[in-house]
Design a protein around this motif. Structure first.
Motif, PDB file in Angstrom:
ATOM      1  N   GLU A  20     -16.047  11.767 -56.072  1.00 14.12           N
ATOM      2  CA  GLU A  20     -16.500  11.155 -54.830  1.00 14.12           C
ATOM      3  C   GLU A  20     -17.867  11.689 -54.426  1.00 14.12           C
ATOM      4  OE1 GLU A  20     -16.104   8.214 -52.160  1.00 14.12           O
ATOM      5  OE2 GLU A  20     -14.713   8.720 -53.786  1.00 14.12           O
ATOM      6  N   SER A  21     -18.096  12.985 -54.673  1.00 12.04           N
ATOM      7  CA  SER A  21     -19.396  13.574 -54.360  1.00 12.04           C
ATOM      8  C   SER A  21     -20.499  12.918 -55.172  1.00 12.04           C
ATOM      9  CB  SER A  21     -19.361  15.079 -54.625  1.00 12.04           C
ATOM     10  OG  SER A  21     -20.636  15.659 -54.438  1.00 12.04           O
ATOM     11  N   LEU A  22     -20.255  12.704 -56.446  1.00  9.41           N
ATOM     12  CA  LEU A  22     -21.245  12.037 -57.295  1.00  9.41           C
ATOM     13  C   LEU A  22     -21.434  10.577 -56.887  1.00  9.41           C
ATOM     14  CD1 LEU A  22     -20.269  13.480 -60.787  1.00  9.41           C
ATOM     15  CD2 LEU A  22     -22.470  13.761 -59.657  1.00  9.41           C
ATOM     16  N   ARG A  23     -20.323   9.919 -56.598  1.00 10.13           N
ATOM     17  CA  ARG A  23     -20.395   8.501 -56.233  1.00 10.13           C
ATOM     18  C   ARG A  23     -21.255   8.289 -54.998  1.00 10.13           C
ATOM     19  NH1 ARG A  23     -17.997   4.733 -53.110  1.00 10.13           N
ATOM     20  NH2 ARG A  23     -17.596   2.689 -54.067  1.00 10.13           N
ATOM     21  N   LYS A  25     -23.856   9.748 -54.205  1.00  7.70           N
ATOM     22  CA  LYS A  25     -25.280   9.964 -54.479  1.00  7.70           C
ATOM     23  C   LYS A  25     -25.871   8.880 -55.376  1.00  7.70           C
ATOM     24  CE  LYS A  25     -24.566  14.988 -54.264  1.00  7.70           C
ATOM     25  NZ  LYS A  25     -24.547  16.243 -55.045  1.00  7.70           N
ATOM     26  N   THR A  26     -25.103   7.828 -55.614  1.00  8.83           N
ATOM     27  CA  THR A  26     -25.537   6.816 -56.573  1.00  8.83           C
ATOM     28  C   THR A  26     -26.330   5.703 -55.915  1.00  8.83           C
ATOM     29  OG1 THR A  26     -23.514   5.496 -56.327  1.00  8.83           O
ATOM     30  CG2 THR A  26     -23.505   7.225 -58.004  1.00  8.83           C
ATOM     31  N   ALA A  27     -27.049   4.974 -56.756  1.00  5.88           N
ATOM     32  CA  ALA A  27     -27.651   3.693 -56.384  1.00  5.88           C
ATOM     33  C   ALA A  27     -26.931   2.608 -57.180  1.00  5.88           C
ATOM     34  CB  ALA A  27     -29.142   3.694 -56.706  1.00  5.88           C
ATOM     35  N   LEU A  28     -26.984   1.382 -56.709  1.00  9.74           N
ATOM     36  CA  LEU A  28     -26.358   0.275 -57.425  1.00  9.74           C
ATOM     37  C   LEU A  28     -27.069   0.078 -58.762  1.00  9.74           C
ATOM     38  CD1 LEU A  28     -24.130  -1.863 -57.146  1.00  9.74           C
ATOM     39  CD2 LEU A  28     -25.871  -3.430 -56.269  1.00  9.74           C
ATOM     40  N   ASP A  45      -9.102   5.978 -61.151  1.00  7.58           N
ATOM     41  CA  ASP A  45      -8.468   5.242 -60.055  1.00  7.58           C
ATOM     42  C   ASP A  45      -9.418   4.279 -59.346  1.00  7.58           C
ATOM     43  OD1 ASP A  45      -6.130   6.599 -60.602  1.00  7.58           O
ATOM     44  OD2 ASP A  45      -6.428   8.103 -59.051  1.00  7.58           O
ATOM     45  N   ARG A  46     -10.533   3.961 -59.954  1.00  2.64           N
ATOM     46  CA  ARG A  46     -11.447   2.970 -59.383  1.00  2.64           C
ATOM     47  C   ARG A  46     -11.913   2.037 -60.498  1.00  2.64           C
ATOM     48  NH1 ARG A  46     -14.037   3.596 -54.429  1.00  2.64           N
ATOM     49  NH2 ARG A  46     -13.614   5.527 -53.293  1.00  2.64           N
ATOM     50  N   HIS A  47     -12.231   0.811 -60.152  1.00  3.95           N
ATOM     51  CA  HIS A  47     -12.803  -0.128 -61.119  1.00  3.95           C
ATOM     52  C   HIS A  47     -14.328  -0.021 -61.043  1.00  3.95           C
ATOM     53  CE1 HIS A  47      -8.904  -1.819 -62.001  1.00  3.95           C
ATOM     54  NE2 HIS A  47      -8.679  -1.998 -60.706  1.00  3.95           N
ATOM     55  N   GLU A  48     -14.820   1.173 -61.295  1.00  2.65           N
ATOM     56  CA  GLU A  48     -16.246   1.457 -61.193  1.00  2.65           C
ATOM     57  C   GLU A  48     -16.659   2.426 -62.292  1.00  2.65           C
ATOM     58  OE1 GLU A  48     -16.843   1.118 -56.335  1.00  2.65           O
ATOM     59  OE2 GLU A  48     -16.405   3.065 -57.250  1.00  2.65           O
ATOM     60  N   VAL A  49     -17.956   2.424 -62.570  1.00  2.63           N
ATOM     61  CA  VAL A  49     -18.512   3.250 -63.637  1.00  2.63           C
ATOM     62  C   VAL A  49     -19.729   3.997 -63.106  1.00  2.63           C
ATOM     63  CG1 VAL A  49     -19.825   3.104 -65.809  1.00  2.63           C
ATOM     64  CG2 VAL A  49     -17.682   1.849 -65.565  1.00  2.63           C
ATOM     65  N   VAL A  55     -33.446   8.626 -64.587  1.00  5.03           N
ATOM     66  CA  VAL A  55     -34.006   8.484 -63.244  1.00  5.03           C
ATOM     67  C   VAL A  55     -32.957   8.638 -62.147  1.00  5.03           C
ATOM     68  CG1 VAL A  55     -35.978   7.086 -63.941  1.00  5.03           C
ATOM     69  CG2 VAL A  55     -33.797   5.962 -63.407  1.00  5.03           C
ATOM     70  N   GLY A  56     -31.765   9.096 -62.473  1.00  2.42           N
ATOM     71  CA  GLY A  56     -30.742   9.302 -61.462  1.00  2.42           C
ATOM     72  C   GLY A  56     -29.390   8.778 -61.898  1.00  2.42           C
ATOM     73  N   VAL A  57     -28.466   8.721 -60.950  1.00  3.22           N
ATOM     74  CA  VAL A  57     -27.103   8.270 -61.209  1.00  3.22           C
ATOM     75  C   VAL A  57     -26.899   6.912 -60.549  1.00  3.22           C
ATOM     76  CG1 VAL A  57     -24.648   8.860 -61.060  1.00  3.22           C
ATOM     77  CG2 VAL A  57     -26.360  10.687 -61.199  1.00  3.22           C
ATOM     78  N   PHE A  58     -26.296   5.973 -61.283  1.00  2.00           N
ATOM     79  CA  PHE A  58     -26.088   4.621 -60.804  1.00  2.00           C
ATOM     80  C   PHE A  58     -24.606   4.269 -60.842  1.00  2.00           C
ATOM     81  CE2 PHE A  58     -30.431   4.865 -62.120  1.00  2.00           C
ATOM     82  CZ  PHE A  58     -31.130   4.057 -61.228  1.00  2.00           C
ATOM     83  N   LEU A  59     -24.243   3.250 -60.076  1.00  2.00           N
ATOM     84  CA  LEU A  59     -22.854   2.806 -59.967  1.00  2.00           C
ATOM     85  C   LEU A  59     -22.754   1.351 -60.399  1.00  2.00           C
ATOM     86  CD1 LEU A  59     -19.985   3.666 -58.789  1.00  2.00           C
ATOM     87  CD2 LEU A  59     -20.681   2.370 -56.758  1.00  2.00           C
TER      88      LEU A  59
END
Length: 241
Positions: A20-23, A25-28, A45-49, A55-59
């Protein structure tokens, strides 16, 4: 990319506060903003990657395979299904857990299936063990659970780097810098990469120059030719996609 200081090891099978902490900090996910992917992983437990990049972390709200397909399509990189069939036919890169590759970097899957985690072998600092459980630490500091021992990480990393080196050689046909695949790669100074450079596929090409490209183009042609043959009447050439 800033080093990520995590006390825990990310395991895509186990939920926890680190996810959740990483999520947060993400951008789409925007494939056009990304030049190099370090790691992709589904969030438990989520339908997300989560996509860790240069250049950073994305969702992404798609599976890892669908996310990679979207990324490849946006940049006109090779189609993974077609490339996999080509690599199987060549027979030097294994038959299972085949790498995803473009002309800039490559990834290998940690497991099978459409929602496996994928990792860039040249971003691995090393593979360690904690209480008998292997994990990889990336050069950014991110720690990831590995479902196999260091030997298999090297084996899959070797395949991914071997394919990347062959593609690099094919993209520079008039610049023959070496007969060794490793000389076509930008290799960081890490223990894992030091071990990779001793592997056979980084010391001798197993394909001829242009072989992967020609096989890939032939496979794509046959795929679309079959689709067109089944399409009656054939569309005008202006409408081909």
């Amino acid at each position: 990319m800033r080093k990520i200081d995590l006390e825990t090891i990310l395991d895509d099978r186990i939920p926890g506060p680190s996810w959740e902490s990483l999520r947060n900090k993400t951008a789409l996910f925007d494939p056009m903003r990304i030049h190099n992917i370090h790691f992709l992983t589904p969030i438990p437990d989520r339908h997300e990657v989560l996509i860790f990049t240069n250049v950073g972390v994305f969702l992404s709200k798609k599976t890892t395979s669908a996310t990679l397909n979207q990324y490849a399509f946006a940049h006109c990189f090779p189609d993974y299904t077609t490339l996999s069939s080509v690599l199987k036919d060549i027979e030097h890169f294994g038959k299972y857990k085949l790498p995803w590759a473009c002309q800039y970097f490559s990834l290998f899957p940690l497991e099978g299936g459409n929602n496996s985690s994928w990792i860039n072998p040249l971003k691995i600092e090393n593979v360690y063990q904690v209480e008998g459980r292997p994990y990889a630490q990336l050069i950014t500091g991110l720690k990831i659970y590995m479902p196999f021992q260091r030997y298999y990480a090297l084996l899959h990393g070797e395949n991914a780097c071997g394919v990347l080196a062959a593609i690099q050689q094919e993209n520079n046909p008039f610049k023959r810098c070496s007969h060794r695949p490793m000389d076509y790669l930008h290799l960081p100074d890490t223990p894992f990469v030091h071990s990779l450079t001793k592997r056979p596929l980084l010391n001798q090409f197993v394909t001829r120059t242009g072989e992967i490209y020609r096989r890939y183009q032939r496979a794509r042609f046959l795929h679309y030719h079959e689709r067109l043959e089944n399409d009656r009447p054939l569309p005008r050439w202006e409408n081909w996609q």
